[in-house]
Design a protein around this motif. Sequence first.
Motif, PDB file in Angstrom:
ATOM      1  N   THR A 120      -2.264 -53.848  48.467  1.00 19.07           N
ATOM      2  CA  THR A 120      -3.513 -53.584  47.761  1.00 19.07           C
ATOM      3  C   THR A 120      -3.305 -52.594  46.613  1.00 19.07           C
ATOM      4  O   THR A 120      -3.895 -52.747  45.536  1.00 19.07           O
ATOM      5  CB  THR A 120      -4.597 -53.071  48.727  1.00 19.07           C
ATOM      6  OG1 THR A 120      -4.147 -51.878  49.380  1.00 19.07           O
ATOM      7  CG2 THR A 120      -4.936 -54.125  49.784  1.00 19.07           C
ATOM      8  N   VAL A 142      -9.002 -57.212  47.085  1.00 21.79           N
ATOM      9  CA  VAL A 142      -8.391 -56.087  47.808  1.00 21.79           C
ATOM     10  C   VAL A 142      -9.451 -55.075  48.244  1.00 21.79           C
ATOM     11  O   VAL A 142      -9.265 -54.364  49.239  1.00 21.79           O
ATOM     12  CB  VAL A 142      -7.248 -55.408  47.013  1.00 21.79           C
ATOM     13  CG1 VAL A 142      -6.111 -56.371  46.777  1.00 21.79           C
ATOM     14  CG2 VAL A 142      -7.741 -54.796  45.712  1.00 21.79           C
ATOM     15  N   GLN A 175      -0.183 -53.445  54.341  1.00 20.90           N
ATOM     16  CA  GLN A 175      -1.360 -53.884  53.608  1.00 20.90           C
ATOM     17  C   GLN A 175      -1.633 -52.965  52.421  1.00 20.90           C
ATOM     18  O   GLN A 175      -1.951 -53.439  51.318  1.00 20.90           O
ATOM     19  CB  GLN A 175      -2.578 -53.908  54.541  1.00 20.90           C
ATOM     20  CG  GLN A 175      -2.546 -55.015  55.580  1.00 20.90           C
ATOM     21  CD  GLN A 175      -3.674 -54.886  56.582  1.00 20.90           C
ATOM     22  OE1 GLN A 175      -4.111 -53.786  56.911  1.00 20.90           O
ATOM     23  NE2 GLN A 175      -4.164 -56.016  57.078  1.00 20.90           N
ATOM     24  N   TYR A 186     -11.486 -48.924  45.164  1.00 22.37           N
ATOM     25  CA  TYR A 186     -11.070 -50.148  44.466  1.00 22.37           C
ATOM     26  C   TYR A 186     -12.239 -50.754  43.698  1.00 22.37           C
ATOM     27  O   TYR A 186     -12.084 -51.227  42.560  1.00 22.37           O
ATOM     28  CB  TYR A 186     -10.528 -51.168  45.466  1.00 22.37           C
ATOM     29  CG  TYR A 186      -9.170 -50.828  46.046  1.00 22.37           C
ATOM     30  CD1 TYR A 186      -8.255 -50.051  45.364  1.00 22.37           C
ATOM     31  CD2 TYR A 186      -8.799 -51.322  47.303  1.00 22.37           C
ATOM     32  CE1 TYR A 186      -7.009 -49.761  45.904  1.00 22.37           C
ATOM     33  CE2 TYR A 186      -7.557 -51.038  47.855  1.00 22.37           C
ATOM     34  CZ  TYR A 186      -6.661 -50.255  47.147  1.00 22.37           C
ATOM     35  OH  TYR A 186      -5.430 -49.974  47.698  1.00 22.37           O
ATOM     36  N   ALA A 211      -2.647 -60.110  47.319  1.00 19.71           N
ATOM     37  CA  ALA A 211      -4.014 -59.895  47.795  1.00 19.71           C
ATOM     38  C   ALA A 211      -4.363 -60.742  49.008  1.00 19.71           C
ATOM     39  O   ALA A 211      -5.038 -60.262  49.930  1.00 19.71           O
ATOM     40  CB  ALA A 211      -5.003 -60.182  46.656  1.00 19.71           C
ATOM     41  N   THR A 247      -1.277 -59.467  52.754  1.00 22.28           N
ATOM     42  CA  THR A 247      -2.193 -58.546  53.439  1.00 22.28           C
ATOM     43  C   THR A 247      -2.597 -59.074  54.812  1.00 22.28           C
ATOM     44  O   THR A 247      -3.300 -58.378  55.554  1.00 22.28           O
ATOM     45  CB  THR A 247      -3.470 -58.311  52.613  1.00 22.28           C
ATOM     46  OG1 THR A 247      -4.072 -59.569  52.300  1.00 22.28           O
ATOM     47  CG2 THR A 247      -3.168 -57.545  51.338  1.00 22.28           C
TER      48      THR A 247
END
Length: 223
Positions: free
Chosen positions: A118, A139, A114, A156, A102, A106
């Motif tokens: 995530t 994320v 990335q 998310y 995370a 990233t």
Amino acid sequence: MRVMAVFTLLLAGQVALALWRGVPEAGAHPLGRPPSLSASRLASLDDPVPLAKMLDLYLQAHDVQPGLSLPWRELDYGEVVAWLEHILQLDPQGQYPLLAAARLYTQVPDAQRQRLMTDFVAAQYPQDPLNRWRWMAHVAYVAKVQMKDPELAVRYAAELRQYAEGLPQVPAWARQMEIFLRMGQNDLDTAKALLGALLASGQIHDDNELRFLAQTLKELEEK
């Protein structure tokens, strides 16, 4: 005793490998795939948590090799994900694989890499929402701010809310993240529905928070 035995075996293996390779030369060695889970459990002498901690350090140090420092964008992120998953299987309570995915990996300015990280966190979150919610929240932030993908951020945040229901230990701001992201997307009908359901659920007990959310709902209804 088991930890010392595992450490001794690993140290002996490192020495033998160094002697076999000879004098190190500058050059990137691929990370490769992790061993099978059964092989790692066997090597750990049925005490996998210390081995998981050692593998944390191994993975963390991979980008620094003799004579060079590898930028993360040169790592094979598919292999990195495989190692993170392997470590988490050895130590399901460990937080490092999720933190690394995370917050560290990233940072590379590559949307595809990335997204691998995530999505890895999103896939692991439902298995232990109580201990993994903070990485899911992060994320969502990465998707919105770094990846410039507000729809993914909402997705998310929706998963974060879904699996955090009934977990009062998860802070209110994390459970409410989806509402405010949807407001930012001008998805006001969904935001109103979620906010109304939250107020009706009786989960909010702080008077100041109740007033704030009620006022927010009122403003949404007036738009």
